[in-house]
Design an enzyme around this catalytic site. Structure first.
Site, PDB file in Angstrom:
ATOM      1  N   HIS A 156       0.816  -1.226   0.000  1.00 54.42           N
ATOM      2  CA  HIS A 156       0.000   0.000   0.000  1.00 54.42           C
ATOM      3  C   HIS A 156       0.844   1.269   0.000  1.00 54.42           C
ATOM      4  O   HIS A 156       0.352   2.342  -0.318  1.00 54.42           O
ATOM      5  CB  HIS A 156      -0.952  -0.021   1.208  1.00 54.42           C
ATOM      6  N   ASP A 364       3.258   9.387  -0.772  1.00 58.67           N
ATOM      7  CA  ASP A 364       2.115   8.547  -0.421  1.00 58.67           C
ATOM      8  C   ASP A 364       1.965   7.465  -1.473  1.00 58.67           C
ATOM      9  O   ASP A 364       2.121   7.744  -2.672  1.00 58.67           O
ATOM     10  CB  ASP A 364       0.828   9.400  -0.379  1.00 58.67           C
TER      11      ASP A 364
END
Ligand code: GDG
Length: 460
Positions: A156, A364
């Site tokens: 992720h 991110d």
């Protein structure tokens, strides 16, 4: 039809009275419900001794199987190697990377323990899907126990370039562990390039004609599967949220000022300090904006047992105090800082009530908030997304106002541009982003991953 076993560090066991699950949780549950299966992982409980066997809870076609960690596991695996070593490294914050051999050993030991607890639950045709950086060695540990099922992994977080990866002591151990999976899913093509580059330069591996790669005597595949959200779910939730007392209370409190909003776990990768500094830049460059907007930053604390997160909170609150002190008047302060988590419906209502969504992480993997912000907008009068070019979401949401999150004056100028943007331009930018979100939902993401996992060669 093969059963699915998903594995994640924490398991989303449904509990009575819990608020609606997050996007990832509902997507995984949906994928599990389709064919039936098991969700396995840590219960979140730390007990003096590890579990002897998983606690099983069956809800419909899904069985939740959880095990406890002991205090050493929690220190070495969770707080230590996962969150003091891997998390900062994967986000390219080399200055924050701590390394202790005992924690690496603890990390491997917990993966070995989890594999031992999981192995008896696995049937021959099961597909196994492992999630995130806590569990990179899990497939390797399962293979040692003789498990030959197809096992996929999804990371992720970002995967940084080789020059950063090699700063991790014993990096080859981690990269070799990755290669025990049949399929490795990453958020972006950038991540895939980084992986392949490492394999070529550091592991002397090679790309095969069919797109698979061989390294460390193993064959695997690396593919980008950008994670999506429940797009229609957010559209509906945001529409409903406008009628709730909570949203009305917020709107009344704004006194017709335009709302700027940010929502992030309190994490150094999210760049909240720079956002507060950007408000300083905005107000010093365009003083006429004073009193005409309110910036609401919602930052529920996370990992507060790790010192760097405690230090971050002090630092962010210091800058907040400075900026509010410098510009506030008796009836206005530029920034509202909320550290209480708010409900998902309330979030959707806040997003829809705002003119600007400020999503400026320093790095991110994807950033779901950026996507949720876009999906929550009113098509007739959409807000503007100001987005970091270093969020995975920037590869898809190209018509956001993209910024370098390291430069507060660039963010300040982008906020100004967003506050001034006319309706036509706002609609046009938003419409293009919405098409992307409708074309790649969270269900598409899990379906695409599982289809690719099924297509990998069965092991003999
Ligand atoms: C990791 C990767 C990747 C936040 N505050 C509240 C709240 N949230 C919800 C958001 C969103 C989720 O939490 C956060 O997801 P993000 O993607 O923004 O960030 P991470 O937590 O760092 O997630 C990231 C993600 O995994 C998925 O692959 O995108 O790159 O770092 O859904 O809405 N929800 C509620 N109250 C809050 O106060 N209800």
């Amino acid at each position: 039809m093969s059963r699915l076993i998903t594995v994640s560090n924490r398991v989303g066991v449904p509990t009575a009275g819990a608020t609606r699950a997050g996007g990832l949780e509902s997507a995984l549950r949906e994928a599990l419900e389709a064919g039936g299966g098991i969700w396995f992982g840590w219960s979140g409980e730390v007990t003096p001794e590890r579990s002897e066997s998983p606690i099983m809870l069956k809800k419909g076609k899904v069985t939740f199987a959880t095990v406890n960690l002991n205090p050493t596991d929690y220190q070495e695996y969770y707080l230590g190697y996962a969150n003091r070593t891997l998390w900062p490294l994967l986000h390219s914050h080399l200055g924050l990377v701590e390394f202790h051999r005992s924690q690496l050993r603890g990390y491997i030991a917990v993966n070995e323990y989890l594999a031992k607890m999981l192995a008896p639950l696995i049937e021959p045709d099961d597909l196994i899907w492992v999630h995130d950086y806590h569990l990179i060695p899990l497939a390797d540990e399962l293979r040692k126990l003789g498990i030959t099922n197809r096992i996929g992994f999804f990371l992720h977080t970002p995967l940084p370039p080789t020059d950063i990866l090699v700063a991790l002591p014993h990096h080859e151990l981690i990269m070799r562990a990755f290669c025990a999976y049949d399929l490795i899913g990453l958020q972006t093509e950038n991540g895939v390039r980084a992986f392949l580059d490492y394999i070529a330069r550091e592991a002397n591996g090679r790309l095969e004609f069919d797109g698979s790669l061989s390294a460390y005597g193993r064959l695997t595949r690396v593919i980008a599967f950008p994670i999506g959200i429940d797009t229609q779910g957010f559209v509906d939730m945001a529409t409903r949220a406008m009628r709730t007392a909570e949203t009305r209370k917020l709107r009344n409190s704004l006194d017709s000022r335009r709302l700027i909003v940010g929502v992030d776990r309190l994490d150094y990768s999210k760049g909240v300090r720079n956002r507060f500094e950007a408000i300083d830049e905005l107000l010093s460059e365009w003083p006429e904006e004073a009193g005409h907007f309110t910036y609401l930053q919602i930052s529920p604390p996370s990992r507060s047992d790790v010192e760097s997160y405690q230090a971050l909170r002090r630092e962010v609150e210091g800058v907040l105090g400075h900026v509010n002190g410098k510009y506030s008047d008796v009836d206005w302060a530029p920034i509202r800082f909320v550290v209480r988590p708010v409900s998902r419906t309330a979030l959707a209502g806040i997003f829809r009530s705002s003119r600007v969504g400020l999503v400026t992480p320093l790095r991110d993997g994807m950033n779901l908030v950026a996507k949720e912000y876009v999906a929550s907008q009113d098509p007739e009068d959409p807000g503007v997304l100001v987005l970091s070019r270093f969020a995975g979401a920037a590869a898809e949401l190209k018509t956001a106002v993209l910024v370098n999150p390291l430069d507060p004056s660039e963010i300040g100028a982008a906020i100004h541009q967003a506050l001034k943007m006319g309706l036509n331009e706002r609609r046009e930018r938003w419409g293009l982003m919405m098409e992307v979100l409708r074309g790649n939902t969270i269900d598409d993401w899990s379906a695409n991953f599982l289809k690719a996992l099924k297509a990998t060669r069965p092991l003999d």
